[in-house]
Design an enzyme around this catalytic site. Structure first.
Site, short mmCIF file in Angstrom:
data_model
loop_
_atom_site.label_atom_id
_atom_site.label_comp_id
_atom_site.label_asym_id
_atom_site.label_seq_id
_atom_site.Cartn_x
_atom_site.Cartn_y
_atom_site.Cartn_z
N CYS A 186 9.49 -4.87 -9.88
CA CYS A 186 9.74 -3.69 -10.71
C CYS A 186 9.96 -4.06 -12.17
O CYS A 186 9.81 -3.21 -13.06
CB CYS A 186 10.96 -2.93 -10.19
SG CYS A 186 10.81 -2.35 -8.49
N ASP A 221 7.27 -3.35 1.66
CA ASP A 221 6.19 -2.45 1.25
C ASP A 221 5.09 -2.31 2.29
O ASP A 221 4.17 -1.52 2.09
CB ASP A 221 5.59 -2.94 -0.06
CG ASP A 221 6.54 -2.84 -1.23
OD1 ASP A 221 7.64 -2.29 -1.05
OD2 ASP A 221 6.19 -3.33 -2.33
N ASN A 280 14.84 -4.81 0.15
CA ASN A 280 16.02 -5.65 0.31
C ASN A 280 16.91 -5.17 1.46
O ASN A 280 17.47 -5.98 2.21
CB ASN A 280 16.81 -5.68 -1.01
CG ASN A 280 16.23 -6.68 -1.99
OD1 ASN A 280 16.39 -7.88 -1.83
ND2 ASN A 280 15.52 -6.19 -3.00
#
Length: 459
Positions: free
Chosen positions: A47, A289, A311
């Site tokens: 990110c 993901d 996480n």
């Protein structure tokens, strides 16, 4: 008695969180842990890549939470630049290739974690693989893009797609003094918002000097005589480019799982139970993901690629592998982003998603300020709220505004998780002082208007 062996495919957030948590619960004498990672980096913040590219983060290594060496010091056999090629569920083994030497070998497992992540969507277009065209999902991707930017003399960039990655990369390249054009086939940028809220983002991007082209389907990546990218073509126009960034979104990387016969959902992600165990396979877990998760508002499975979820998945998986117990109940679809000083947030359902779930609803949209109107620097924000007709159950919230806008969505995220009605939201005891909020916080103002809309709609 010989130690059990855990094999983990993928060395980023979910995979390394799972390996680390499993190691905390069981020592090397009880559990051997082998991790295959095809890239050059582990445990990093994907990110943060747009902010590294844009220069807000000075060094790549600032995005790395834990290096391969640090993982190895904790008793994890981490094999970098090693790509898993095949999962043999019957034989309980994984075939992998060392990308440096080309050597292939099989590794047996007692327990397996699939954490293969996601990849940027690359439409099958002429020129899509030309030098100068980049997807941005991994640190390797970010480094490749920076190498191109540093080697390119031109200053024109085209971003294909206007989702989170698209608008964040538009900001990054604007910071690097590029002339930025964003091309999207959507009615407005940020398709994760309803079009009326996306329009606010569009207007703000125009004001920042970003050219935003909507309703435009890219048909070809144009290349020059040297084979490098020179532009992007749609049905109606061409946009010159020295670099092209794909911000169309991501898709779960599940080819290995599909070939192994593991169950996939309608979005292509792996399906798991609440403990993140792959359905129908007691010795295989999956997270991050590459999986689909339960939407607590609609009751449907969704694919949401976020490091926060990855996480958490890893912690839950590691606990299960280590003999403990933990579950991941689902999500409400919360996400925040920004483009320059504009903050963008959403949680819960958009109008289209609510309709697809068979829900009848009302909407309420209000404009307010991030602080008391008289306080210096007060800036506008727009809040849109969806509530279920008749029951008044909160279904979703979208917020677009300046400083202090995005994180207000967390109020709604908690309310959605708790199954609150908009009438209950109105009564929330939120913090107030003029520098932080008007007397009535914008979220509460929107809830009041939603209550009126629910009552007006009747049964």
């Amino acid at each position: 008695m010989a130690a059990e062996r855990l094999v983990v495919i993928g060395g980023d957030a979910a995979g390394m969180s799972a390996a680390s948590q499993a190691r905390r619960m069981k020592g090397p004498d009880d559990l051997e842990i082998v991790v295959f990672e095809r890239g050059h980096f582990t445990s990093y913040s994907a990110c943060g890549i747009p902010y590294w590219v844009g220069g807000d983060v000075a060094e790549r290594d600032e995005l790395i939470a834990r290096t391969p060496e640090e993982h190895r010091e904790r008793g994890i056999d981490l094999r970098m630049r090693t790509e898993a090629l095949e999962i043999d569920t019957a034989g309980r083994r994984v075939r992998a290739r060392d990308l440096e030497s080309g050597e292939e070998s099989w590794t047996a497992y007692d327990k397996l974690v699939v954490a293969t992540g996601a990849r940027p969507v690359r439409p099958q277009l002429p020129g899509i693989d030309a030098p100068g065209v980049h997807g941005v999902q991994t640190l390797d991707d970010g480094q490749a893009l920076l190498d191109t930017l540093n080697a390119t003399g031109g200053r024109r960039a085209v971003i294909v797609g206007a989702g989170y990655i698209g608008v964040e990369m538009a900001e990054a390249l604007l910071h690097r003094d590029y002339e930025v054009t964003v091309v999207t086939r959507g009615r407005e940028p940020m398709s994760t918002l309803d079009p009326d809220m996306g329009r606010l983002v569009h207007e703000a991007m125009d004001g920042m000097g970003i050219t935003t082209v909507t309703g435009a389907e890219v048909t070809e990546i144009l290349t020059g005589e040297d084979g490098r990218v020179r532009g992007v073509a749609t049905k109606d126009a061409e946009y010159p480019a020295d670099v092209v960034v794909l911000g169309i979104g991501v898709e779960p990387r599940t080819e290995l799982a599909r070939k192994a016969g593991l169950p996939l959902g309608e979005h292509g992600g792996l399906l798991t139970d609440l403990a993140m165990r792959v359905r129908g396979h007691d010795d295989i877990w999956a997270g991050g993901d590459c999986v689909e998760v339960l939407d607590l508002v609609s009751g449907r499975e969704r694919h949401i690629a976020l490091g926060t979820h990855a996480n958490k998945h890893g912690q839950i998986i590691g606990s299960g592998v280590g003999g403990g117990y933990a579950t991941f109940p689902g999500v409400v679809g919360t996400a925040v982003s920004k483009v320059c000083d504009l903050e963008i947030a959403r949680t819960g359902l958009r109008e289209r998603e609510a309709r697809e779930a068979g829900l009848q609803f009302v909407t309420a949209t209000i404009k307010s300020t991030n602080s008391a109107g008289y306080y210096p620097g007060a800036a506008l924000m727009t809040v849109k709220m969806l509530a279920e007709r008749r029951t008044g159950r909160l279904l979703g919230v979208q917020i677009v505004g300046r400083e202090g806008a995005a994180k207000r969505v967390d109020i709604a995220a908690v309310a959605l998780t708790a199954g609150m009605t908009v009438e209950q939201v109105v009564t929330l005891d939120l913090g107030y002082a003029p520098p932080f909020s008007p007397v009535w916080d914008p979220v509460l103002v929107a809830a009041r208007k939603a209550v009126s809309a629910v009552r007006a709609a009747g049964n």
